[in-house]
Design an enzyme around this catalytic site. Sequence first.
Site, PDB file in Angstrom:
ATOM      1  N   LYS A  11      -7.119  -0.817  -4.855  1.00 53.55           N
ATOM      2  CA  LYS A  11      -5.902  -1.513  -4.936  1.00 53.55           C
ATOM      3  C   LYS A  11      -5.510  -2.129  -6.139  1.00 53.55           C
ATOM      4  CE  LYS A  11      -3.769  -4.576  -1.399  1.00 53.55           C
ATOM      5  NZ  LYS A  11      -2.473  -3.810  -1.070  1.00 53.55           N
TER       6      LYS A  11
HETATM    7  C1  LIG Z   1      -0.452   1.477  -0.397  1.00 53.61           C
HETATM    8  C2  LIG Z   1      -0.988   0.869   0.807  1.00 53.61           C
HETATM    9  N1  LIG Z   1      -1.661   1.526   1.908  1.00 53.61           N
HETATM   10  C3  LIG Z   1      -2.383   1.268   3.168  1.00 53.61           C
HETATM   11  C4  LIG Z   1      -2.162  -0.158   3.060  1.00 53.61           C
HETATM   12  C5  LIG Z   1      -2.879  -0.769   4.298  1.00 53.61           C
HETATM   13  O1  LIG Z   1      -4.170  -1.234   3.975  1.00 53.61           O
HETATM   14  P1  LIG Z   1      -4.706  -2.649   4.758  1.00 53.61           P
HETATM   15  O2  LIG Z   1      -4.743  -2.307   6.274  1.00 53.61           O
HETATM   16  O3  LIG Z   1      -6.023  -2.743   4.167  1.00 53.61           O
HETATM   17  O4  LIG Z   1      -3.812  -3.932   4.507  1.00 53.61           O
HETATM   18  C6  LIG Z   1      -1.839  -0.968   2.067  1.00 53.61           C
HETATM   19  C7  LIG Z   1      -1.925  -2.710   2.283  1.00 53.61           C
HETATM   20  O5  LIG Z   1      -2.673  -3.123   1.598  1.00 53.61           O
HETATM   21  C8  LIG Z   1      -1.185  -0.502   0.905  1.00 53.61           C
HETATM   22  O6  LIG Z   1      -0.787  -1.158   0.141  1.00 53.61           O
END
Ligand SMILES: Cc1ncc(COP(=O)(O)O)c(C=O)c1O
Length: 314
Positions: free
Chosen positions: A159
Amino acid sequence: MPVEYYENVWHNGKFIPWEQATIHVASHVISYASCLFEGIRCYETPQGPAIFRLKDHTERLIDSCKIYRMELEYSREHLQQAMIELVRLNKARHCYIRPLALRGYGEVGVNPLGNPIEVYLLAWRWGKYLGDEALKKGVDVCVSSWQRIAPNTLPAMGKASANYMNAQLIQMEAQVNGYVEGIALDTSGHVSEGSGENIFVIRDGKIFTPPLGSSILPGVTRDTVITLARELGYTLVEQMIAREMLYIADEIFFTGTAAEITPIRSVDRIVVGGGEPGPISRRLQEKFLAIVEGRAEDKYGWLTLCDQPVAARH
Ligand SMILES: Cc1ncc(COP(=O)(O)O)c(C=O)c1O
């Protein structure tokens, strides 16, 4: 909309006021996007504020840092404890927590290794990410003309702030064309994810979601939904999904910390199912919200109660 922030910010082990949580413009992160981050929700429950899947989010942050050769001075436990303190000190009943690990002010070339690493933990109040009605009524989305980052370019499993330049293109294109969000395909043309959400597609009672190989972020909410769907007895398959599945699906929904479980009611103006959240989406959403809001048993130990003595916490 101005951010409704909480006053106390954690920086490298100390709490500082929000106004002092600043960096120099020559910091490495500004030119080169060298920042790994997280987004975590803390929910209001009858037992006080509870952080959802704190350990998993903190582990993902440490994984993201590892990919980018960024060694943090703080252990997972230390960061978790700091986030609990953040909630307590700010007397937040619920909030969104944003941990950031960035390359700071030092050298100005691309090589990041000579720059100091700064870790910040911030919190603010955040309502429903895709609009107030989104969770109940669903959202209208499009397939983006922008693809998700290709394998072995920017790592999708991390991330990283840099990935969100791609996300911004997807999000802006959707917004200017009158949609709430865009769905990106991966470079093979298969469904990947939204700009900030994972995606689930339901057809004939079976639930499908793209695998990690489709350039997705391994979402914590995605993992939560997979767990709950299997517990409820649904068949859930992680497999590559053709774009046209979006047009013939019975139900589709996004998952994410910010978006929670948001049903999708149309894709490229093609109505999904009956044009309103379907029964499986609603059931999973209800189950999810009951757990995070402390109304149902937390049998997987997903909630960290911030107001409890340390020994009683997960
Ligand atoms: C690109 C992306 N995909 C998926 C998610 C969903 O991830 P999570 O459920 O861990 O927040 C996020 C959010 O963080 C994201 O930025």
